[in-house]
Design an enzyme around this catalytic site. Structure first.
Site, PDB file in Angstrom:
ATOM      1  N   CYS A  39       0.836  -1.203   0.000  1.00 58.27           N
ATOM      2  CA  CYS A  39       0.000   0.000   0.000  1.00 58.27           C
ATOM      3  C   CYS A  39       0.871   1.253   0.000  1.00 58.27           C
ATOM      4  O   CYS A  39       1.879   1.330   0.706  1.00 58.27           O
ATOM      5  CB  CYS A  39      -0.906  -0.024   1.230  1.00 58.27           C
ATOM      6  SG  CYS A  39      -1.809   1.507   1.505  1.00 58.27           S
ATOM      7  N   CYS A  52      -7.080  -0.918   7.351  1.00 56.91           N
ATOM      8  CA  CYS A  52      -6.103   0.182   7.315  1.00 56.91           C
ATOM      9  C   CYS A  52      -6.007   0.742   8.718  1.00 56.91           C
ATOM     10  O   CYS A  52      -6.970   1.314   9.244  1.00 56.91           O
ATOM     11  CB  CYS A  52      -6.546   1.265   6.332  1.00 56.91           C
ATOM     12  SG  CYS A  52      -5.466   2.710   6.346  1.00 56.91           S
ATOM     13  N   PHE A  63      -4.451  32.879   4.245  1.00 59.83           N
ATOM     14  CA  PHE A  63      -4.811  31.521   3.807  1.00 59.83           C
ATOM     15  C   PHE A  63      -5.700  30.893   4.883  1.00 59.83           C
ATOM     16  O   PHE A  63      -5.440  29.797   5.360  1.00 59.83           O
ATOM     17  CB  PHE A  63      -3.570  30.661   3.564  1.00 59.83           C
ATOM     18  CG  PHE A  63      -2.598  31.235   2.559  1.00 59.83           C
ATOM     19  CD1 PHE A  63      -2.739  30.994   1.204  1.00 59.83           C
ATOM     20  CD2 PHE A  63      -1.535  32.026   2.984  1.00 59.83           C
ATOM     21  CE1 PHE A  63      -1.841  31.514   0.284  1.00 59.83           C
ATOM     22  CE2 PHE A  63      -0.629  32.552   2.070  1.00 59.83           C
ATOM     23  CZ  PHE A  63      -0.779  32.295   0.709  1.00 59.83           C
ATOM     24  N   GLU A 109      -8.487  34.574   2.144  1.00 55.64           N
ATOM     25  CA  GLU A 109      -8.407  33.266   1.502  1.00 55.64           C
ATOM     26  C   GLU A 109      -8.773  33.416   0.028  1.00 55.64           C
ATOM     27  O   GLU A 109      -9.565  34.282  -0.340  1.00 55.64           O
ATOM     28  CB  GLU A 109      -9.371  32.307   2.218  1.00 55.64           C
ATOM     29  CG  GLU A 109      -9.723  31.028   1.503  1.00 55.64           C
ATOM     30  CD  GLU A 109      -8.534  30.116   1.306  1.00 55.64           C
ATOM     31  OE1 GLU A 109      -8.416  29.556   0.208  1.00 55.64           O
ATOM     32  OE2 GLU A 109      -7.724  29.968   2.250  1.00 55.64           O
ATOM     33  N   CYS A 120       3.221  23.124   5.361  1.00 58.37           N
ATOM     34  CA  CYS A 120       3.146  21.708   5.007  1.00 58.37           C
ATOM     35  C   CYS A 120       4.241  21.339   4.009  1.00 58.37           C
ATOM     36  O   CYS A 120       4.189  20.262   3.400  1.00 58.37           O
ATOM     37  CB  CYS A 120       1.768  21.368   4.437  1.00 58.37           C
ATOM     38  SG  CYS A 120       1.288  22.324   2.990  1.00 58.37           S
TER      39      CYS A 120
END
Length: 435
Positions: free
Chosen positions: A73, A155, A293, A314, A393
């Site tokens: 996976c 999972c 954002f 945003e 991120c």
């Protein structure tokens, strides 16, 4: 032909990094400090890729993967590494990016944020494929080295009740009138409900609808449907339209959202992250704060409970409308205001026109916030916010923007640290504060 490799480090795909005659070799399944026997699977001019066949000298940080689908996976890459070691590697990736890309170093390193390592994933996009030879549908993540859907029956990073639905979903898809027309199911787990969003390329029959309703009742889920683009998303039952939300108990907030809206996958970490961001901002009751954002208002509304005025900006009108409604529903309409703007195309004059902000929070997508950083750096000293907190991120774009704020804007990078939002994956989230 297999060879022996000594593993020096780990890349973000959780491949061991070794060197042979000056050439980098990425060894799948190997960990730093290990000696492994591996066979080359791919050769490139600047690097090779190999796969570990036998671990000759194991790392003390090696762990036994709990998921039977690990390695096949593509959802996880680091289950064979102890969770604490995963966090340490992500912290090192962040620090290396800051130094090598941004040419900056934080004055101090924040303790990493980490939480549950299993059952944490409240958002997921599950691929669906009907396999003629097997006479059944596969539901899950795609395979690690291809486009096929992994043949997985559970999972462990999904909440247990969602993991338990993977096999029943196979049977459901197989029973629909046109199972080949179903490419994916999106999962959104809220605090009061679980939504399954069915993407269907062909119209559903009345019998299909009945099957979905029966499944929903048996498994306690709400079905939403998407026959075409995102604008066609709707709940199967009208009464489910407003049930999906997540709670922020520390701030007394309920945040409603739709299954296609961006929200953090790990709600436990999200709550901790909000608390840390507000603490690092050092907000005062009379501050005016910008949340850039802002999305659904994940930070905007908590900020509004602590200070007099928050402006959320945003690029998506849909998200801004949702944030505005959430502020009104939570009694924060007078302390918040929102605007729709492409933050990738702003300049210093735009920032000046907004008026003075005491603090600024930035939470951009992977592309980062280069235009915003340049606008902040171009402000005169008296115009600059006292403090900036940047939630990222992507360590590379954070490092680039940090370099702009520090080297061009005169800011000091007070602190930075990693956030393990996605345990067992190579995804690195982080937070940094500038003064």
């Amino acid at each position: 032909m297999s060879e022996v490799f000594h593993i020096e480090s780990l890349d973000l795909e959780a491949r061991g990094v070794a060197r042979r005659d000056g050439k980098v070799v990425f060894v799948e399944g190997a960990l730093p400090g290990e000696k492994v026997l591996a066979g080359i699977t791919r050769r490139k001019s600047s690097f090779d890729v190999a796969r570990a066949e036998k671990v000759l000298v194991p790392s003390s940080q090696r762990a036994k993967p709990l998921c039977p689908s690990f390695g096949l996976c593509g959802g996880c890459a680091m289950q064979h590494l102890e969770p604490a070691a995963q966090v340490a590697i992500k912290q090192r990736v962040l620090e290396d990016a800051l130094v090598h890309i941004g040419k900056v170093a934080p004055a101090c390193i924040l303790p990493p944020l980490h939480g549950p390592t299993w059952g944490y994933r409240h958002r997921a996009r599950l691929s669906v494929r009907y396999v003629n030879k097997k006479g059944t549908a596969l539901v899950g993540f795609r395979e690690r080295r291809g486009s096929y859907v992994a043949d997985m029956k559970e999972c462990l990073v999904l909440p247990p009740h969602v993991s338990a639905m993977l096999v029943p979903l196979r049977a459901l898809i197989g029973a629909l009138s046109d199972p080949r027309s179903i490419p994916q199911i999106e999962v959104a787990v809220g605090d009061a409900t679980t939504v399954l969003l069915l993407r269907h390329m062909a119209p559903l029959t009345p019998a299909d609808i009945d099957l979905l309703k029966i499944f929903g009742q048996e498994h306690g889920v709400s079905w939403w449907l998407q026959p075409k683009g995102p604008e066609t998303v709707r709940p199967l039952r009208d009464e489910d339209a407003e049930t999906l939300s997540y709670l922020l108990p520390e701030f007394g907030l309920r945040m409603p959202y739709r299954p296609t809206d961006f929200t953090q996958v790990n709600q436990a970490i999200n709550r901790t992250l909000i608390s840390r961001a507000l603490s690092l901002l050092g907000i005062e009751p009379d501050d005016r704060v910008a949340d850039l954002f802002c999305g659904l208002g994940n930070f905007t509304l908590p900020l509004a409970t602590r200070t007099r005025a928050v402006v959320g900006i945003e690029g998506s009108k849909l998200l801004v409308d949702r944030a505005h409604d959430a502020a009104r529903q939570n009694g924060l309409g007078e302390r918040t205001s929102f605007a729709v703007l492409n933050l990738f195309e702003v300049d210093v004059q735009w920032l000046r026109d907004l008026g003075y902000f005491d603090r600024v929070l930035i939470d951009p997508p992977r592309e980062g916030a280069e235009a915003v950083a340049r606008a902040l750096a171009a402000l005169a000293p008296r115009e600059r916010p006292k403090r900036i907190v940047y939630v990222s991120c992507n360590p590379a774009t954070l490092a680039r923007d940090a370099g702009i704020l520090v080297n061009e804007g005169g800011y000091r990078m007070q602190a930075a640290g990693a956030i393990n939002m996605f345990p067992h994956t190579g995804h690195v989230e982080s937070i940094a504060v500038f003064e």
